[in-house]
Scaffold this motif. Structure first.
Motif, short mmCIF file in Angstrom:
data_model
loop_
_atom_site.label_atom_id
_atom_site.label_comp_id
_atom_site.label_asym_id
_atom_site.label_seq_id
_atom_site.Cartn_x
_atom_site.Cartn_y
_atom_site.Cartn_z
N ALA A 52 123.97 109.01 49.67
CA ALA A 52 125.17 108.13 49.08
C ALA A 52 125.49 106.97 49.40
N ALA A 53 125.55 106.64 50.97
CA ALA A 53 125.94 105.80 51.49
C ALA A 53 124.89 104.47 51.48
N LEU A 54 123.52 105.09 51.48
CA LEU A 54 122.33 104.13 51.35
C LEU A 54 122.50 103.51 50.06
N THR A 55 122.41 104.24 48.88
CA THR A 55 122.55 103.77 47.45
C THR A 55 123.58 102.67 47.39
N SER A 56 124.80 102.85 48.04
CA SER A 56 125.88 101.81 48.06
C SER A 56 125.60 100.54 48.92
N SER A 57 124.94 100.70 50.11
CA SER A 57 124.92 99.61 50.92
C SER A 57 123.61 98.70 50.38
N ILE A 58 122.66 99.35 49.81
CA ILE A 58 121.46 98.78 49.00
C ILE A 58 122.12 97.84 47.90
N SER A 59 123.07 98.48 47.01
CA SER A 59 123.67 97.51 46.14
C SER A 59 124.44 96.42 46.66
N LEU A 60 125.17 96.51 47.69
CA LEU A 60 126.06 95.52 48.20
C LEU A 60 124.98 94.49 48.82
N MET A 61 124.10 94.88 49.61
CA MET A 61 122.81 93.84 50.21
C MET A 61 122.31 92.99 48.91
N GLU A 62 122.01 93.82 47.83
CA GLU A 62 121.31 93.21 46.74
C GLU A 62 122.37 92.42 46.04
#
Length: 451
Positions: free
Chosen positions: A314-324
């Protein structure tokens, strides 16, 4: 609009990626803690009502702005109204502030996952384990760097090969794992009291602070007012049904938050013998209370390992979208290639994230507004900048470019069934609610009122 702009290959790819962005640490540790603090069932009811009105309207506006302009937040506002270009920069600040400290917490999650998978369940359940870990220097920095590298790797692969592919795998796995842990939690002795507390609204516990807390959580949880939905909207194809996509993202997001509450609140009731004060562990609930719950369970090591794997997803899917979002901002502004942009953003994340990591240890004497460095960044982004961005977006859509621009964009691909609700919320209801959140959270931070 550049011809080389990436796009999602399918509607389901878009929905899962945007839902993956919305489903993160906000759902799995922040939502249960707030639900516990603000009366369980009544908080849940208020949150759901707000999600399908307020949350729906803001998300429609942001995704439509992105799809119409084909630009990330930094360029999208200016493309629709030259005098509002500054709003793009203000919006872009939010993910730039959130991303580094979010990755510090992501590092903590990897650490707990590693502890559970290597059999250190009893150690992780110790009273001083969490504070002992975050007050060190080397260990938290190591896990933080590892988490940043994992996030950057997926973003480097791009929209279709990276974000969409990873979300299509992680989101369904996340839901299945959540339901398994949820069922296990509800069947523990004494857990039924927790289920009742969480599901049955007690109207005597309703207050204005319940509404304000639920509204604040909505921003955090649904990735609103941080440029993410504008960025994802810019990758959305014109023939994809915008309204139904937003409905599905809301369903995923609220569903996971609901299940997270069902995992955590009954388990804490069972473990504490029905003591409601045990729910007051706040943000530490996941790292302090839950390891104790797992350590007391039969098969607790396995359940705990699965849980922290789930939280990591869950954390990774959010940080991926933040970084994207941040990568997209720099690409649109400076026309760098993806690899160079990812590298620059990753270095920035590492540099800005270090103070948040060290703020619980060697730099704990630095306390802006009496908060730790990480809490201060969280306050500035979530309680100050996000309400300001959301308020300006409502004014921008409602009174500058007018709601018709957004309505027409939605109608390109389908009917707009909730058009009247959208217009009323954006023009009249949402701005008032947002100002209330902003004022109350700032007064709360300075100790003038207590929320």
């Amino acid at each position: 609009m550049g011809k080389e702009r990436s796009s999602f290959s399918s509607k389901i790819g878009f929905v899962l990626a945007a839902a993956g962005s919305a489903v993160g640490l906000g759902n799995i540790w922040r939502f249960p803690y707030l639900a516990a603090k603000y009366g369980g069932g009544i908080f849940l009811l208020v949150y759901i009502i707000l999600a399908v009105t307020f949350g729906f309207s803001l998300m429609i506006a942001e995704i439509a702005i992105g799809r119409k302009t084909g630009l990330s937040a930094v360029g999208a506002y200016g493309a629709l109204s030259k005098k509002c270009g500054f709003m793009g920069w203000l919006t872009s600040l939010v993910p730039m502030i959130i991303l580094p400290y979010y990755c510090v917490i992501g590092g903590w999650v990897i650490k707990y996952f590693a502890a559970f998978i290597s059999g250190q369940v009893q150690a992780a359940a110790g009273n001083d384990y969490f504070n002992g870990f975050i007050s060190q220097t080397g260990q938290p920095l190591f896990w933080f760097c590892l988490y940043v590298a994992a996030t950057a790797f997926v973003v480097l692969l791009g929209v279709e090969k990276g974000i969409e592919k990873v979300s299509k795998i992680l989101m369904p796995v996340l839901i299945v794992l959540s339901i398994i842990v949820c069922i296990y939690s509800m069947t523990m002795p004494g857990a039924l009291e927790g289920v009742k507390y969480y599901l049955l609204p007690d109207f005597s516990k309703f207050s204005i602070t319940t509404v304000l807390a639920a509204l604040g959580q909505l921003f955090y949880s649904m990735s609103l007012a941080m440029g993410i939905m504008i960025t994802y909207g810019s990758y959305m194809k014109k023939d994809a049904n915008l309204e139904s996509s937003v409905g599905q993202i809301e369903l995923f997001d609220t569903g996971i938050a609901f299940i997270a509450g069902m995992m955590i609140i009954p388990a804490v009731f069972a473990f504490s013998g029905g003591d409601e004060s045990a729910l007051g562990a706040g943000p530490g609930l996941m790292f302090v209370t839950l390891p104790k719950v797992f350590a007391s369970m039969p098969m607790g090591g396995f359940i705990g390992t699965v849980f922290f794997l789930l939280v990591l997803f869950a954390a990774l899917t959010s940080s991926i979208s933040l970084m994207e979002t941040v990568v997209s901002i720099f690409q649109d502004k400076f026309h760098w290639n993806r690899k160079a942009t990812c590298l620059v953003v990753m270095i920035g994340m590492l540099v800005i994230g270090v103070p948040s990591s060290l703020g619980f240890g060697v730099w704990d004497f630095i306390q802006p507004l009496g908060m730790s460095i990480l809490d201060f960044f969280d306050f500035i982004s979530n309680s100050v900048l996000m309400p300001i961005v959301a308020f300006l977006t409502c004014i921008f859509v409602g009174y500058i470019i007018k709601t018709k621009v957004i309505v027409d964009e939605v109608k390109l691909s389908s009917k707009f069934r909730r058009e009247k609700l959208f217009v009323v919320m954006i023009k009249y209801v949402a701005p008032i609610c947002i100002v209330a959140i902003l004022v109350s959270s700032v007064l709360n931070a300075f100790g003038i009122i207590k929320i």
